[in-house]
Design a protein around this motif. Sequence first.
Motif, mmCIF file in Angstrom:
data_model
loop_
_atom_site.group_PDB
_atom_site.id
_atom_site.type_symbol
_atom_site.label_atom_id
_atom_site.label_comp_id
_atom_site.label_asym_id
_atom_site.label_seq_id
_atom_site.Cartn_x
_atom_site.Cartn_y
_atom_site.Cartn_z
ATOM 1 N N MET A 1 57.551 82.889 114.065
ATOM 2 C CA MET A 1 57.363 83.261 115.476
ATOM 3 C C MET A 1 55.863 83.465 115.752
ATOM 4 S SD MET A 1 58.938 86.498 117.611
ATOM 5 C CE MET A 1 60.618 85.893 117.385
ATOM 6 N N ILE A 2 55.413 82.971 116.894
ATOM 7 C CA ILE A 2 54.006 83.088 117.256
ATOM 8 C C ILE A 2 53.677 84.526 117.637
ATOM 9 C CG2 ILE A 2 52.276 82.392 118.955
ATOM 10 C CD1 ILE A 2 53.676 79.715 119.157
ATOM 11 N N ASP A 3 52.587 85.046 117.080
ATOM 12 C CA ASP A 3 52.056 86.340 117.509
ATOM 13 C C ASP A 3 51.194 86.072 118.735
ATOM 14 O OD1 ASP A 3 50.519 88.632 117.939
ATOM 15 O OD2 ASP A 3 50.484 89.151 115.804
ATOM 16 N N ALA A 4 51.769 86.291 119.932
ATOM 17 C CA ALA A 4 51.099 85.914 121.179
ATOM 18 C C ALA A 4 49.786 86.665 121.367
ATOM 19 C CB ALA A 4 52.026 86.150 122.369
ATOM 20 N N GLY A 5 49.764 87.931 121.001
ATOM 21 C CA GLY A 5 48.537 88.704 121.139
ATOM 22 C C GLY A 5 47.433 88.167 120.254
ATOM 23 N N ARG A 6 47.789 87.837 119.019
ATOM 24 C CA ARG A 6 46.791 87.303 118.089
ATOM 25 C C ARG A 6 46.292 85.941 118.570
ATOM 26 N NH1 ARG A 6 48.293 87.225 111.846
ATOM 27 N NH2 ARG A 6 48.178 89.468 112.276
ATOM 28 N N LEU A 7 47.212 85.109 119.057
ATOM 29 C CA LEU A 7 46.807 83.799 119.583
ATOM 30 C C LEU A 7 45.818 83.965 120.727
ATOM 31 C CD1 LEU A 7 47.016 80.711 119.989
ATOM 32 C CD2 LEU A 7 48.991 81.151 121.471
ATOM 33 N N TYR A 8 46.147 84.842 121.665
ATOM 34 C CA TYR A 8 45.254 85.044 122.815
ATOM 35 C C TYR A 8 43.886 85.519 122.357
ATOM 36 C CZ TYR A 8 43.654 86.314 127.455
ATOM 37 O OH TYR A 8 42.923 86.377 128.620
ATOM 38 N N ARG A 9 43.850 86.471 121.440
ATOM 39 C CA ARG A 9 42.576 87.021 120.980
ATOM 40 C C ARG A 9 41.759 86.015 120.181
ATOM 41 N NH1 ARG A 9 46.171 91.266 119.997
ATOM 42 N NH2 ARG A 9 46.163 90.902 117.735
ATOM 43 N N SER A 10 42.419 84.960 119.669
ATOM 44 C CA SER A 10 41.720 83.946 118.883
ATOM 45 C C SER A 10 41.061 82.879 119.752
ATOM 46 C CB SER A 10 42.694 83.261 117.913
ATOM 47 O OG SER A 10 43.570 82.371 118.609
ATOM 48 N N LEU A 11 41.388 82.829 121.045
ATOM 49 C CA LEU A 11 40.857 81.780 121.908
ATOM 50 C C LEU A 11 39.368 81.998 122.171
ATOM 51 C CD1 LEU A 11 43.727 81.543 124.568
ATOM 52 C CD2 LEU A 11 43.315 80.022 122.622
ATOM 53 N N PRO A 12 38.590 80.939 122.132
ATOM 54 C CA PRO A 12 37.161 81.074 122.460
ATOM 55 C C PRO A 12 36.988 81.538 123.905
ATOM 56 C CG PRO A 12 37.618 78.948 121.430
ATOM 57 C CD PRO A 12 38.944 79.556 121.757
ATOM 58 N N VAL A 13 36.094 82.480 124.117
ATOM 59 C CA VAL A 13 35.856 83.036 125.455
ATOM 60 C C VAL A 13 34.464 82.639 125.920
ATOM 61 C CG1 VAL A 13 35.680 85.143 126.847
ATOM 62 C CG2 VAL A 13 37.397 84.977 125.024
ATOM 63 N N ARG A 14 34.405 82.101 127.140
ATOM 64 C CA ARG A 14 33.123 81.808 127.777
ATOM 65 C C ARG A 14 32.879 82.844 128.867
ATOM 66 N NH1 ARG A 14 33.598 75.882 130.065
ATOM 67 N NH2 ARG A 14 31.523 76.444 130.870
ATOM 68 N N GLU A 15 31.622 83.160 129.081
ATOM 69 C CA GLU A 15 31.263 84.024 130.207
ATOM 70 C C GLU A 15 30.695 83.151 131.302
ATOM 71 O OE1 GLU A 15 28.698 87.477 130.246
ATOM 72 O OE2 GLU A 15 30.024 88.433 128.793
ATOM 73 N N LEU A 16 31.368 83.124 132.428
ATOM 74 C CA LEU A 16 30.928 82.292 133.538
ATOM 75 C C LEU A 16 30.219 83.167 134.569
ATOM 76 C CD1 LEU A 16 34.081 80.039 134.057
ATOM 77 C CD2 LEU A 16 32.042 79.549 132.702
ATOM 78 N N GLN A 17 28.972 82.869 134.841
ATOM 79 C CA GLN A 17 28.235 83.572 135.890
ATOM 80 C C GLN A 17 28.604 82.934 137.220
ATOM 81 O OE1 GLN A 17 26.258 86.338 135.380
ATOM 82 N NE2 GLN A 17 26.375 86.493 137.613
ATOM 83 N N VAL A 18 29.307 83.681 138.040
ATOM 84 C CA VAL A 18 29.801 83.150 139.310
ATOM 85 C C VAL A 18 29.328 84.075 140.429
ATOM 86 C CG1 VAL A 18 31.801 82.250 140.548
ATOM 87 C CG2 VAL A 18 31.860 82.381 138.063
ATOM 88 N N GLY A 19 28.189 83.746 141.024
ATOM 89 C CA GLY A 19 27.681 84.559 142.114
ATOM 90 C C GLY A 19 27.311 85.946 141.645
ATOM 91 N N ASP A 20 28.010 86.944 142.168
ATOM 92 C CA ASP A 20 27.644 88.337 141.927
ATOM 93 C C ASP A 20 28.394 88.995 140.771
ATOM 94 O OD1 ASP A 20 30.122 88.413 143.090
ATOM 95 O OD2 ASP A 20 29.517 89.519 144.870
ATOM 96 N N ALA A 21 29.000 88.200 139.891
ATOM 97 C CA ALA A 21 29.707 88.766 138.741
ATOM 98 C C ALA A 21 29.760 87.746 137.605
ATOM 99 C CB ALA A 21 31.128 89.189 139.132
ATOM 100 N N SER A 22 29.991 88.256 136.405
ATOM 101 C CA SER A 22 30.176 87.414 135.231
ATOM 102 C C SER A 22 31.627 87.564 134.771
ATOM 103 C CB SER A 22 29.216 87.836 134.117
ATOM 104 O OG SER A 22 29.388 87.045 132.973
ATOM 105 N N LEU A 23 32.362 86.450 134.709
ATOM 106 C CA LEU A 23 33.790 86.489 134.441
ATOM 107 C C LEU A 23 34.123 85.868 133.087
ATOM 108 C CD1 LEU A 23 35.131 85.297 137.937
ATOM 109 C CD2 LEU A 23 34.482 87.617 137.220
ATOM 110 N N PRO A 24 34.778 86.618 132.191
ATOM 111 C CA PRO A 24 35.252 86.035 130.939
ATOM 112 C C PRO A 24 36.344 85.009 131.236
ATOM 113 C CG PRO A 24 35.256 88.430 130.841
ATOM 114 C CD PRO A 24 35.060 88.059 132.269
#
Length: 287
Positions: A1-24
Amino acid sequence: MIDAGRLYRSLPVRELQVGDASLPYCCHGGGPDLLLIHGFPLSGYTWRHLLPELARHHRCHVVDLAGLGDSRWRDDTDFTFTGHARRLKAMAEQLGLTRYDILAQDTGATVARCLALLAPEHARRQVLINTEIPGHRPPWIVEYQLLMRLPFTLAIFRQLLKSRTFLRSGMAFGGSFCELDLIDGDFQRRFVQPLIEQPQRLEGLKHYLLGIHWPTLDALATRHAELREAVLLLWGEEDRTFPLAQARQMLPQFHEAQLVSIPGTRLLPQEEKPAAVIKATLEFLGA
């Protein structure tokens, strides 16, 4: 069975600067583009249980909204529904998304509707889970908006978040779950503990909450008809924040919409019965 939390935490995260905020931002899967927008006071992590199956059919784009999750914001950041929507529109353009469906919940689903109105040529079908209803004011949200304007509220709230009794009360997450034990464990670690440990997160929560703009919501009573793509209202049957009966009354406001209810859930069906949310979402998007 897939550990959904572990899978999510393993995904590469980019920080996108979008106007007045930076969004993961993270992306997973392949197929038609699907934008996932979380609600208050959560983050993209709330989609962890859905992501493995949704990613088999869709290229899933998950983002933390300004003020919540790991986002970074400024003193002049616009926290209104339309402010969030403008940033997501710019983010989609930055990522080269020309056509995308949307899965969104709670305040995120109001942001989604604003986004679809801002970018009708790009935003397509929407699955809206337990979200704001024009003319309806959940009392606890209004009360929190008033309290957040008072000095020392955040310090008191931080202490309350350490109490299991408070977390299970109607002023916290007690009204969001039928199964209160789900508040413990992963949910508490990922959504509650960071608010206790990181003052900036608590400050962001305050700004996000104060950004809820009721006139924008009420205007949707007539603007819903401008959404030409099909909409699915996906609802926890026992929700006390946005009652199912009022969701049914909202249904005729849309050009094309249907409603599916999920028994045994309240405000957070994606946390309580993710399999039911996956089934209804894929059936709707695959139709």
